[in-house]
Design a protein around this motif. Structure first.
Motif, short mmCIF file in Angstrom:
data_model
loop_
_atom_site.label_atom_id
_atom_site.label_comp_id
_atom_site.label_asym_id
_atom_site.label_seq_id
_atom_site.Cartn_x
_atom_site.Cartn_y
_atom_site.Cartn_z
N LYS A 135 13.56 5.13 -2.23
CA LYS A 135 14.23 5.36 -0.94
C LYS A 135 15.58 4.64 -0.95
N GLU B 41 4.15 3.79 -3.37
CA GLU B 41 4.48 5.10 -3.96
C GLU B 41 5.34 5.95 -3.03
N ASP B 42 5.16 5.77 -1.72
CA ASP B 42 5.94 6.55 -0.76
C ASP B 42 7.35 6.01 -0.59
N LEU B 43 7.51 4.72 -0.83
CA LEU B 43 8.80 4.08 -0.57
C LEU B 43 9.71 4.00 -1.78
N GLU C 191 0.83 -1.21 0.00
CA GLU C 191 0.00 0.00 0.00
C GLU C 191 0.86 1.26 0.00
N SER C 192 2.05 1.18 0.60
CA SER C 192 2.93 2.35 0.71
C SER C 192 3.96 2.40 -0.40
N ASN D 112 12.32 7.56 -14.08
CA ASN D 112 12.44 8.13 -12.74
C ASN D 112 13.91 8.26 -12.38
#
Length: 203
Positions: free
Chosen positions: A112, A107-109, A104-105, A195
């Motif tokens: 990194k 896109e945030d991770l 679920e996370s 990216n």
């Protein structure tokens, strides 16, 4: 060539994460390092333009089945030196969807990074990682999506370049080594979707 050392486990318990270590420091003035797996669904692993980097590379790969793994190192005279090792494994590593892309996370991770640098006598060992699914494109419904280029720099000077392929494991963890600099490096990382990520190291 025994001067090209290829270390792999005798059997890959997890075909999605097979650790490999290549050391060709006995090759004088090595210029380029190619890594490939003969019978893999994706044969290419890495194409490393060494520049000012030492011919040392550690990373995890996916294997579709048991296969010979090759490391080919080009010296200053254009001669290729090849080291080999056999990996035994169950099938399936290259054809399985990445777990990271189901989070679920996600896109945030994604992108990194973390790193650590050690001074080893007259050289610096750089260990770094990036959160990325490294999708091969071989699983139905999942297009290929992986880290494809790494540019290693000191300030604005490039000291080495690596092309990576979908056979590299999810969330790559890679170890490199160089004789130049002071432990502070910049890694510019690009994936197949364009990216761009930047990683800065320090001791």
């Amino acid at each position: 060539d025994k001067n090209v050392k290829v270390d792999v486990p005798k059997f890959a318990d997890n075909s999605l994460q097979v650790p490999i270590f290549i050391d060709a420091t006995k090759i004088n003035k090595a210029k380029r390092l190619l890594v490939f797996a003969d019978i893999n669904a994706i044969v290419k692993v890495a194409d490393y333009d060494l520049g000012h980097m030492k011919p040392i590379l550690s990373l995890n790969i996916k294997v579709a089945q048991g296969t010979p793994l090759r490391a080919a190192v080009k010296d200053e005279n254009g001669l290729w030196h090849i080291g080999s090792a056999n990996i035994n494994s169950f099938r399936g590593g290259c054809c399985v969807a990445a777990e990271a892309s189901k989070m679920e996370s996600f896109e945030d991770l994604i992108g990194k990074t973390k790193s650590k640098v050690w001074k080893r006598e007259n050289s610096y060992r750089i260990k770094w990682s990036i959160f990325h699914p490294m999708e091969t494109g071989l699983f139905v419904g999942n297009p290929s999506f992986y880290v494809s280029k790494v540019d290693i720099r000191i300030d604005s000077q490039t000291i080495g370049k690596i092309n990576l392929y979908g056979s590299v494991s999810e969330n790559p963890r890679i170890t490199l080594e160089t004789n130049v600099g002071n432990g502070a490096y910049k890694l510019f990382i690009t994936d197949t979707d364009g990216n761009e990520f930047e990683l800065k190291t320090k001791i």
